[in-house]
Design a protein around this motif. Structure first.
Motif, PDB file in Angstrom:
ATOM      1  N   SER A  43      -5.951  11.899  84.944  1.00  0.00           N
ATOM      2  CA  SER A  43      -6.094  10.485  85.581  1.00  0.00           C
ATOM      3  C   SER A  43      -4.968  10.932  86.777  1.00  0.00           C
ATOM      4  N   THR A  44      -3.620  11.235  87.003  1.00  0.00           N
ATOM      5  CA  THR A  44      -2.125  11.981  87.204  1.00  0.00           C
ATOM      6  C   THR A  44      -2.620  12.883  87.779  1.00  0.00           C
ATOM      7  N   LEU A  45      -1.780  13.302  89.078  1.00  0.00           N
ATOM      8  CA  LEU A  45      -2.050  14.309  89.913  1.00  0.00           C
ATOM      9  C   LEU A  45      -0.548  15.337  88.687  1.00  0.00           C
ATOM     10  N   ARG A  46       0.417  14.561  88.233  1.00  0.00           N
ATOM     11  CA  ARG A  46       1.497  15.534  87.454  1.00  0.00           C
ATOM     12  C   ARG A  46       0.600  15.977  86.191  1.00  0.00           C
ATOM     13  N   GLU A  47      -0.105  15.284  85.836  1.00  0.00           N
ATOM     14  CA  GLU A  47      -1.248  15.939  84.597  1.00  0.00           C
ATOM     15  C   GLU A  47      -1.795  16.928  84.842  1.00  0.00           C
ATOM     16  N   CYS A  48      -2.667  16.489  85.903  1.00  0.00           N
ATOM     17  CA  CYS A  48      -3.517  17.433  86.454  1.00  0.00           C
ATOM     18  C   CYS A  48      -3.246  19.167  86.554  1.00  0.00           C
ATOM     19  N   ASP A  49      -1.732  18.306  87.032  1.00  0.00           N
ATOM     20  CA  ASP A  49      -1.200  20.175  86.875  1.00  0.00           C
ATOM     21  C   ASP A  49      -0.713  21.098  86.262  1.00  0.00           C
ATOM     22  N   ARG A  50      -0.268  20.431  84.908  1.00  0.00           N
ATOM     23  CA  ARG A  50      -0.235  21.119  83.684  1.00  0.00           C
ATOM     24  C   ARG A  50      -1.301  21.574  83.070  1.00  0.00           C
ATOM     25  N   GLN A  51      -2.348  20.377  83.535  1.00  0.00           N
ATOM     26  CA  GLN A  51      -3.509  21.022  82.728  1.00  0.00           C
ATOM     27  C   GLN A  51      -4.075  22.141  83.175  1.00  0.00           C
ATOM     28  N   LEU A  52      -3.842  22.120  84.805  1.00  0.00           N
ATOM     29  CA  LEU A  52      -4.410  23.243  84.991  1.00  0.00           C
ATOM     30  C   LEU A  52      -4.062  24.716  84.934  1.00  0.00           C
ATOM     31  N   ARG A  53      -2.411  24.256  85.099  1.00  0.00           N
ATOM     32  CA  ARG A  53      -1.434  25.134  84.351  1.00  0.00           C
ATOM     33  C   ARG A  53      -1.740  26.389  82.817  1.00  0.00           C
ATOM     34  N   GLU A  54      -2.536  25.509  82.205  1.00  0.00           N
ATOM     35  CA  GLU A  54      -2.635  25.329  80.437  1.00  0.00           C
ATOM     36  C   GLU A  54      -4.179  26.370  80.654  1.00  0.00           C
ATOM     37  N   ILE A  55      -5.257  25.651  81.879  1.00  0.00           N
ATOM     38  CA  ILE A  55      -6.810  26.096  81.515  1.00  0.00           C
ATOM     39  C   ILE A  55      -6.565  27.728  82.167  1.00  0.00           C
ATOM     40  N   LEU A  56      -5.371  27.945  82.941  1.00  0.00           N
ATOM     41  CA  LEU A  56      -5.321  29.178  83.977  1.00  0.00           C
ATOM     42  C   LEU A  56      -4.212  30.318  82.708  1.00  0.00           C
ATOM     43  N   GLU A  57      -3.235  29.511  81.991  1.00  0.00           N
ATOM     44  CA  GLU A  57      -2.999  30.831  80.791  1.00  0.00           C
ATOM     45  C   GLU A  57      -4.574  31.215  80.029  1.00  0.00           C
ATOM     46  N   GLU A  58      -4.883  29.769  79.363  1.00  0.00           N
ATOM     47  CA  GLU A  58      -5.877  30.680  78.576  1.00  0.00           C
ATOM     48  C   GLU A  58      -7.263  31.310  79.282  1.00  0.00           C
ATOM     49  N   TRP A  59      -7.300  31.308  80.284  1.00  0.00           N
ATOM     50  CA  TRP A  59      -8.312  31.607  81.610  1.00  0.00           C
ATOM     51  C   TRP A  59      -8.125  33.259  81.187  1.00  0.00           C
ATOM     52  N   ILE A  60      -7.020  33.332  82.109  1.00  0.00           N
ATOM     53  CA  ILE A  60      -6.151  34.882  81.560  1.00  0.00           C
ATOM     54  C   ILE A  60      -6.374  35.343  80.619  1.00  0.00           C
ATOM     55  N   LEU A  61      -5.841  35.149  79.193  1.00  0.00           N
ATOM     56  CA  LEU A  61      -5.643  35.877  78.305  1.00  0.00           C
ATOM     57  C   LEU A  61      -7.887  35.968  77.807  1.00  0.00           C
ATOM     58  N   VAL A  62      -7.952  35.407  78.124  1.00  0.00           N
ATOM     59  CA  VAL A  62      -9.817  35.249  77.344  1.00  0.00           C
ATOM     60  C   VAL A  62     -10.155  36.951  78.226  1.00  0.00           C
ATOM     61  N   GLY A  63      -9.780  36.772  79.483  1.00  0.00           N
ATOM     62  CA  GLY A  63     -10.665  37.477  80.745  1.00  0.00           C
ATOM     63  C   GLY A  63      -9.736  39.116  80.490  1.00  0.00           C
ATOM     64  N   LEU A  64      -8.810  38.742  79.788  1.00  0.00           N
ATOM     65  CA  LEU A  64      -7.753  40.145  79.318  1.00  0.00           C
ATOM     66  C   LEU A  64      -8.492  40.793  77.758  1.00  0.00           C
ATOM     67  N   LYS A  65      -8.415  39.882  77.189  1.00  0.00           N
ATOM     68  CA  LYS A  65      -8.838  40.087  76.223  1.00  0.00           C
ATOM     69  C   LYS A  65     -10.725  40.481  75.141  1.00  0.00           C
ATOM     70  N   LEU A  66     -11.233  40.126  76.635  1.00  0.00           N
ATOM     71  CA  LEU A  66     -12.837  40.633  76.986  1.00  0.00           C
ATOM     72  C   LEU A  66     -13.243  41.392  78.114  1.00  0.00           C
ATOM     73  N   GLY A  67     -12.067  41.865  78.455  1.00  0.00           N
ATOM     74  CA  GLY A  67     -12.154  43.000  79.213  1.00  0.00           C
ATOM     75  C   GLY A  67     -12.890  42.760  80.801  1.00  0.00           C
ATOM     76  N   HIS A  68     -12.544  41.386  81.098  1.00  0.00           N
ATOM     77  CA  HIS A  68     -13.567  40.965  82.512  1.00  0.00           C
ATOM     78  C   HIS A  68     -12.264  41.284  83.455  1.00  0.00           C
TER      79      HIS A  68
END
Length: 90
Positions: A43-68
């Motif tokens: 709902s806010t730009l700041r919250e969107c930025d925070r969520q994007l960073r969190e999603i990116l971090e999780e995406w990287i960790l899952v990708g590394l774990k699964l060998g993507h």
């Protein structure tokens, strides 16, 4: 003495490539085009930025774990096999 971590540099570089849009209902969407599936809504730009960073971090960790294969961002390649040194050398 400043310590730079490759994962932190990768995240900061990816976040600098993020695009943000305001939707018709007043909420925000953010995405990182080179990182497929990394998208956030809030709902806010700041919250969107925070969520994007969190999603990116999780995406990287899952990708590394699964060998993507992760995109090379700002000449940072997380796909390289790590070099392991014997513990006794430390």
């Amino acid at each position: 003495m400043s310590v730079n971590y490759i994962l932190s540099q990768y995240i900061e570089s990816a976040m600098s490539m993020a695009t943000y849009d305001k939707l018709e209902d007043g909420t925000f969407v953010a995405r990182i085009p080179s990182c497929k599936g990394v998208i956030a809504f809030a709902s806010t730009l700041r919250e969107c930025d925070r969520q994007l960073r969190e999603i990116l971090e999780e995406w990287i960790l899952v990708g590394l774990k699964l060998g993507h294969t992760l995109p090379i961002i700002n000449n940072i390649d997380l796909n390289k096999e790590p070099i392991r040194e014997p513990v006794d050398t430390l």
